[in-house]
Design an enzyme around this catalytic site. Structure first.
Site, PDB file in Angstrom:
ATOM      1  N   CYS A  58      23.338  -0.208   2.028  1.00  0.00           N
ATOM      2  CA  CYS A  58      23.403  -0.242   0.509  1.00  0.00           C
ATOM      3  C   CYS A  58      24.251   0.352  -0.439  1.00  0.00           C
ATOM      4  CB  CYS A  58      21.916  -0.132   0.089  1.00  0.00           C
ATOM      5  SG  CYS A  58      21.494   1.788   0.242  1.00  0.00           S
ATOM      6  N   GLU A  88      14.368   0.372  -5.494  1.00  0.00           N
ATOM      7  CA  GLU A  88      15.549   0.840  -4.881  1.00  0.00           C
ATOM      8  C   GLU A  88      16.631  -0.366  -4.522  1.00  0.00           C
ATOM      9  OE1 GLU A  88      16.769   3.976  -4.315  1.00  0.00           O
ATOM     10  OE2 GLU A  88      14.970   5.119  -4.936  1.00  0.00           O
ATOM     11  N   PRO A 139      17.927  -7.209  -5.093  1.00  0.00           N
ATOM     12  CA  PRO A 139      17.696  -7.487  -6.962  1.00  0.00           C
ATOM     13  C   PRO A 139      16.782  -8.666  -6.905  1.00  0.00           C
ATOM     14  CG  PRO A 139      19.889  -6.697  -6.719  1.00  0.00           C
ATOM     15  CD  PRO A 139      19.616  -6.993  -4.834  1.00  0.00           C
TER      16      PRO A 139
END
Ligand code: NAD
Length: 468
Positions: A244, A210, A190
């Site tokens: 992830c 993503e 992020p």
């Protein structure tokens, strides 16, 4: 002087020439990508073993095969996906031809992370090439061995007038991002996602992000602890936890925690042996920086299982932490390693409340023998993807979109969703040049009668239409 200017100019010229739009050209690139994977499978597996100590089993399953399947699917469906899509019409457009044309955006930038350095580079690339774009590919500089193969070998299999690999770290990427792209597809953290989005905003470039985050895994009292443990252990410690969509933490009651702990220990021993460090099936942490961050997290709460580490090998044992506080770092940041905290809650309502008070995750998991409970977790929360009674599996299906929501990202891909992501959906209406009498109802001088007729003509049963 912009070091990337020449490359980008060359790719733009190719796109303007229209060469990449033909189905034959797109198929040839996808076939080239398929040959690259076939010819260099061992080279890629060796590189993955060097970077991440990734076993051949995990490489095949999560890197090579998934990319090959995407290529096959795109080749099989390319012409159908490219076809103009007819749309329903109203009376006012009955004599027109109305359709959506899928156009390539133009010059696309794909930025990839290091944890699945083949999959997360090539799967978006399949979508971008299938959609007829020119592509600049940026593999991660952290997974060095794979980066080398992608930079030196992959271009030999693709038309270099429409494809290029750029290398470098954050500073080089700052320069790359000063340039205008027509689409940016970013997979990563992020923090960097915000940098990339800010750079994209300067050029009004559309973007897919993503990203990652903390994926909750709720385990209901009504479950078989050993089955849950087997599944959670497999997908938490796959790729040494550097995934992830891995479950970041377990939420369950204290009683279920006590039933789960011996079952998790048993699964770890069966999967990786008494000394997991000697197991060829367990990966290693990618680099020193990431290793030290994870080592720091081992001091949160209390170690119930594992907890050992060895810096010389960047090894961290499959670990379970209990009695962790929400305020501790392990519950504040994405773990991205083989550490699983268990947070106890009093029941389903408290678990849902715990989840919804936080950022929307990329994936959410719920385990229960009761389908009602799984459905309640699904209904009460939001996340990029959801899987009941297992992990990962929702993303192994290319008919499901893969992507985040809120802080875990925006946009989606895999299968046809990739093709659509990398295509502009152009709204087209072709009207016959004549019949001016019919169409003149809309012109001034306006009258109530003409308005009534026009509004009737614009109504459709299957779609609602607006005037502008
Ligand atoms: P990262 O954000 O550090 O790096 C990702 C890519 O961005 C790399 O290629 C890197 O070189 C590049 N980069 C770094 N700094 C940049 C800058 N200033 N400008 C432009 N590009 C820059 O992420 P990472 O450490 O490689 O990967 C781990 C993160 O990625 C985790 O948060 C994980 O959850 C996330 N992730 C998400 C997905 C997904 O599909 N949603 C998949 C894998 C990993």
């Amino acid at each position: 002087m912009d070091p990337f200017a020449d490359t980008l100019r060359r790719l733009r010229e190719t796109f303007r020439s229209g060469r990449t739009r033909a189905a034959e050209f797109r198929a040839a690139q996808l076939e080239g990508l398929g040959r690259f994977l076939r010819d260099n499978k061992q080279l890629l597996q060796d590189a993955l073993a060097q970077d991440l100590h990734k076993s051949a089993f995990e490489s095949e399953l999560s890197e090579i095969r998934i990319s090959q399947d995407e290529i096959k699917l795109a080749l099989r469906n390319l012409r159908a996906w490219m076809k103009d899509e007819k749309v329903p019409k109203n009376l006012a457009t009955q004599l027109d031809s109305a359709f959506i044309r899928k156009e390539p955006f133009g010059l696309v930038l794909i930025i990839a992370p290091w944890n699945y350095p083949v999959n997360l580079t090539l799967v978006p690339l399949v979508g971008a090439l299938a959609a007829g774009n020119c592509v600049v590919l940026k593999p991660s500089e952290v997974s060095k061995s794979v980066e080398k193969v992608l930079a030196e070998v992959l271009p030999q299999y693709l038309d270099q007038s429409c494809f290029s690999v750029v290398l470098g770290g954050p500073e080089d990427m700052g320069k790359v991002l000063e340039n205008k792209f027509d689409y940016i597809f970013f997979t990563g953290s992020p923090r960097v996602g915000k940098i990339v989005m800010t750079a994209a905003a300067k050029h009004l470039t559309p973007i897919t992000l993503e990203l990652g985050g903390k994926n909750p895994c709720y385990v209901d009292d009504n479950c078989d602890p050993q089955t849950v443990a087997n599944r959670v252990v497999w997908f938490r410690y796959f790729n040494a936890g550097q995934t992830c969509v891995a479950p970041d933490y377990v939420l369950c009651s204290r009683e279920t925690q006590e039933r789960l702990l011996p079952a998790i220990q048993s699964a770890i021993t069966r999967f990786y042996g008494d000394d997991p460090k000697g197991s060829p099936s367990l990966g290693r942490i990618i680099g020193e920086k990431q290793f030290h961050r994870l080592q720091g997290l081992l001091s949160c709460g209390r170690v119930a299982i594992g907890g050992q580490s060895d810096e010389s090998e960047r090894y961290i044992a499959p670990t379970v932490l209990v009695d962790v506080q929400e305020t501790e770092p392990v519950m504040q940041e994405e773990i991205f390693g083989p550490i699983l905290p268990i947070v106890t809650v009093r029941g389903l309502d408290e678990a849902v409340d715990f989840i919804t008070r936080r950022e929307k995750p990329l994936a959410l998991y719920a385990f229960s023998n009761s389908s009602q409970v799984v459905k309640q977790v699904l209904a009460g929360t939001s996340s990029g993807g959801f899987c009941g009674n297992d992990g990962f599996m929702h993303m192994a299906l290319s008919s499901l979109p893969f992507g985040g929501v809120g802080a875990s990202g925006m946009g989606r891909y895999h299968g046809k969703f990739s093709f659509d992501t990398f295509s502009h959906h152009r709204a087209c209406l072709l009207r016959p040049p004549g019949l001016e009498k019919i169409y003149s109802l809309r012109y001034p001088p306006y009258s109530p009668r003409n308005l009534r007729l026009l509004l009737m003509a614009m109504e459709t049963r299957s779609c609602s239409c607006t005037l502008l």
